[in-house]
Design a protein around this motif. Structure first.
Motif, mmCIF file in Angstrom:
data_model
loop_
_atom_site.group_PDB
_atom_site.id
_atom_site.type_symbol
_atom_site.label_atom_id
_atom_site.label_comp_id
_atom_site.label_asym_id
_atom_site.label_seq_id
_atom_site.Cartn_x
_atom_site.Cartn_y
_atom_site.Cartn_z
ATOM 1 N N LEU A 33 0.821 -1.214 0.000
ATOM 2 C CA LEU A 33 0.000 0.000 0.000
ATOM 3 C C LEU A 33 0.853 1.261 0.000
ATOM 4 O O LEU A 33 0.449 2.281 -0.559
ATOM 5 C CB LEU A 33 -0.921 0.020 1.222
ATOM 6 C CG LEU A 33 -2.008 -1.043 1.267
ATOM 7 C CD1 LEU A 33 -2.758 -0.965 2.588
ATOM 8 C CD2 LEU A 33 -2.960 -0.884 0.104
ATOM 9 N N GLY A 34 2.007 1.205 0.634
ATOM 10 C CA GLY A 34 2.839 2.396 0.739
ATOM 11 C C GLY A 34 2.171 3.429 1.623
ATOM 12 O O GLY A 34 1.242 3.139 2.372
ATOM 13 N N LYS A 35 2.646 4.658 1.533
ATOM 14 C CA LYS A 35 2.037 5.745 2.291
ATOM 15 C C LYS A 35 1.042 6.453 1.391
ATOM 16 O O LYS A 35 1.352 6.806 0.258
ATOM 17 C CB LYS A 35 3.106 6.716 2.791
ATOM 18 C CG LYS A 35 3.974 6.104 3.855
ATOM 19 C CD LYS A 35 4.892 7.112 4.482
ATOM 20 C CE LYS A 35 5.708 6.419 5.556
ATOM 21 N NZ LYS A 35 6.545 7.339 6.288
ATOM 22 N N LEU A 36 -0.132 6.661 1.934
ATOM 23 C CA LEU A 36 -1.206 7.318 1.191
ATOM 24 C C LEU A 36 -1.662 8.546 1.968
ATOM 25 O O LEU A 36 -1.716 8.515 3.194
ATOM 26 C CB LEU A 36 -2.385 6.356 1.028
ATOM 27 C CG LEU A 36 -2.098 5.057 0.284
ATOM 28 C CD1 LEU A 36 -3.234 4.067 0.492
ATOM 29 C CD2 LEU A 36 -1.887 5.327 -1.193
ATOM 30 N N GLU A 37 -1.995 9.592 1.255
ATOM 31 C CA GLU A 37 -2.570 10.771 1.907
ATOM 32 C C GLU A 37 -4.073 10.726 1.708
ATOM 33 O O GLU A 37 -4.556 10.697 0.573
ATOM 34 C CB GLU A 37 -2.013 12.065 1.324
ATOM 35 C CG GLU A 37 -2.536 13.276 2.077
ATOM 36 C CD GLU A 37 -1.984 14.602 1.572
ATOM 37 O OE1 GLU A 37 -2.667 15.622 1.774
ATOM 38 O OE2 GLU A 37 -0.902 14.602 0.980
ATOM 39 N N THR A 38 -4.816 10.705 2.814
ATOM 40 C CA THR A 38 -6.269 10.628 2.725
ATOM 41 C C THR A 38 -6.846 11.992 2.346
ATOM 42 O O THR A 38 -6.178 13.019 2.472
ATOM 43 C CB THR A 38 -6.896 10.166 4.053
ATOM 44 O OG1 THR A 38 -6.729 11.198 5.023
ATOM 45 C CG2 THR A 38 -6.287 8.851 4.537
ATOM 46 N N PHE A 39 -8.096 11.967 1.925
ATOM 47 C CA PHE A 39 -8.772 13.223 1.591
ATOM 48 C C PHE A 39 -8.950 14.092 2.825
ATOM 49 O O PHE A 39 -9.125 15.297 2.712
ATOM 50 C CB PHE A 39 -10.125 12.951 0.933
ATOM 51 C CG PHE A 39 -10.010 12.258 -0.397
ATOM 52 C CD1 PHE A 39 -9.072 12.660 -1.333
ATOM 53 C CD2 PHE A 39 -10.827 11.189 -0.713
ATOM 54 C CE1 PHE A 39 -8.959 12.024 -2.553
ATOM 55 C CE2 PHE A 39 -10.728 10.550 -1.939
ATOM 56 C CZ PHE A 39 -9.791 10.961 -2.858
ATOM 57 N N ALA A 40 -8.869 13.489 4.006
ATOM 58 C CA ALA A 40 -8.968 14.245 5.259
ATOM 59 C C ALA A 40 -7.646 14.927 5.595
ATOM 60 O O ALA A 40 -7.552 15.652 6.583
ATOM 61 C CB ALA A 40 -9.388 13.322 6.400
ATOM 62 N N GLY A 41 -6.614 14.667 4.782
ATOM 63 C CA GLY A 41 -5.323 15.319 4.993
ATOM 64 C C GLY A 41 -4.379 14.579 5.916
ATOM 65 O O GLY A 41 -3.353 15.117 6.304
ATOM 66 N N THR A 42 -4.719 13.351 6.273
ATOM 67 C CA THR A 42 -3.843 12.562 7.136
ATOM 68 C C THR A 42 -3.082 11.528 6.300
ATOM 69 O O THR A 42 -3.525 11.151 5.218
ATOM 70 C CB THR A 42 -4.644 11.832 8.232
ATOM 71 O OG1 THR A 42 -5.586 10.958 7.608
ATOM 72 C CG2 THR A 42 -5.379 12.820 9.124
ATOM 73 N N ASN A 43 -1.949 11.091 6.827
ATOM 74 C CA ASN A 43 -1.193 10.025 6.170
ATOM 75 C C ASN A 43 -1.747 8.688 6.620
ATOM 76 O O ASN A 43 -2.036 8.496 7.801
ATOM 77 C CB ASN A 43 0.297 10.110 6.509
ATOM 78 C CG ASN A 43 0.960 11.286 5.823
ATOM 79 O OD1 ASN A 43 0.620 11.628 4.693
ATOM 80 N ND2 ASN A 43 1.886 11.912 6.503
ATOM 81 N N TYR A 44 -1.899 7.781 5.674
ATOM 82 C CA TYR A 44 -2.391 6.442 5.988
ATOM 83 C C TYR A 44 -1.297 5.451 5.637
ATOM 84 O O TYR A 44 -0.828 5.391 4.498
ATOM 85 C CB TYR A 44 -3.654 6.116 5.182
ATOM 86 C CG TYR A 44 -4.223 4.766 5.528
ATOM 87 C CD1 TYR A 44 -5.214 4.644 6.491
ATOM 88 C CD2 TYR A 44 -3.760 3.602 4.920
ATOM 89 C CE1 TYR A 44 -5.740 3.414 6.830
ATOM 90 C CE2 TYR A 44 -4.277 2.363 5.263
ATOM 91 C CZ TYR A 44 -5.257 2.276 6.209
ATOM 92 O OH TYR A 44 -5.768 1.047 6.558
ATOM 93 N N SER A 45 -0.880 4.703 6.630
ATOM 94 C CA SER A 45 0.036 3.585 6.386
ATOM 95 C C SER A 45 -0.192 2.567 7.482
ATOM 96 O O SER A 45 -0.592 2.908 8.603
ATOM 97 C CB SER A 45 1.491 4.044 6.350
ATOM 98 O OG SER A 45 1.872 4.612 7.572
ATOM 99 N N LEU A 46 0.031 1.317 7.148
ATOM 100 C CA LEU A 46 -0.141 0.262 8.140
ATOM 101 C C LEU A 46 1.050 0.258 9.081
ATOM 102 O O LEU A 46 2.186 0.477 8.644
ATOM 103 C CB LEU A 46 -0.256 -1.096 7.437
ATOM 104 C CG LEU A 46 -1.463 -1.235 6.508
ATOM 105 C CD1 LEU A 46 -1.400 -2.557 5.751
ATOM 106 C CD2 LEU A 46 -2.757 -1.128 7.280
#
Length: 162
Positions: A33-46
């Motif tokens: 998945l890598g690092k993703l930036e959510t539409f809420a402006g937060t970083n998402y990573s496991l």
């Protein structure tokens, strides 16, 4: 809707929606998945020490099947115990603003981000949506649904929440 009608509809939608099934995204495949930036402006990573399954759904704001399915996903996220499953949805919209506005307009609370080149490479070419994947704690695909899912399908996914 009777069970027979449900099955017929699901089979027909699968053939109509996905003319050439995705060559990647196979059970047992590892997805980064890598690092993703959510539409809420937060970083998402496991987390590095992830111990939960992860639900990944690929969608687009213009997809009528995705629009119906997102309603069921929102209910699912609210019904499973908190922190029992990781959830991330990935929009393949060409314009991020359309996807972000769609999420806001419908008040969805599940995390959503845009498809990244890295994730696209890890998944392989997306040839039909919606696509729902369940990844195990090691990011291996353990469950895959292609085409529209219904409320009872999401109820069945609760078995992956731990």
């Amino acid at each position: 809707m009777t069970h027979v009608h449900y099955l017929i509809r699901k089979i027909l939608l699968s053939f109509l929606l996905i003319p050439g099934l995705v060559s990647a995204m196979t059970i047992g495949q590892t997805v980064e998945l890598g690092k993703l930036e959510t539409f809420a402006g937060t970083n998402y990573s496991l987390p590095a020490n992830n111990s939960k399954n992860t639900l990944v759904m690929i969608w687009a704001s213009w997809c009528p099947f995705c629009q119906r399915q997102n309603v069921y996903l929102e209910k699912f996220v609210k019904q499973v115990p908190p922190n029992s499953i990781n959830v991330i949805t990935i929009s393949i919209d060409k314009n991020p603003k359309l996807a972000k506005d769609y999420m806001s307009k419908h008040g969805y609370t599940f995390p959503a981000a845009m498809m990244t080149p890295e994730l696209n490479q890890s998944l392989g070419k997306v040839k039909g949506i919606p696509i729902l994947l369940i990844l195990d704690k090691n990011n291996k695909i353990i469950h895959k649904e292609m085409g529209e899912m219904f409320e009872e399908d999401f109820a069945d996914l609760k078995r992956f929440a731990k």
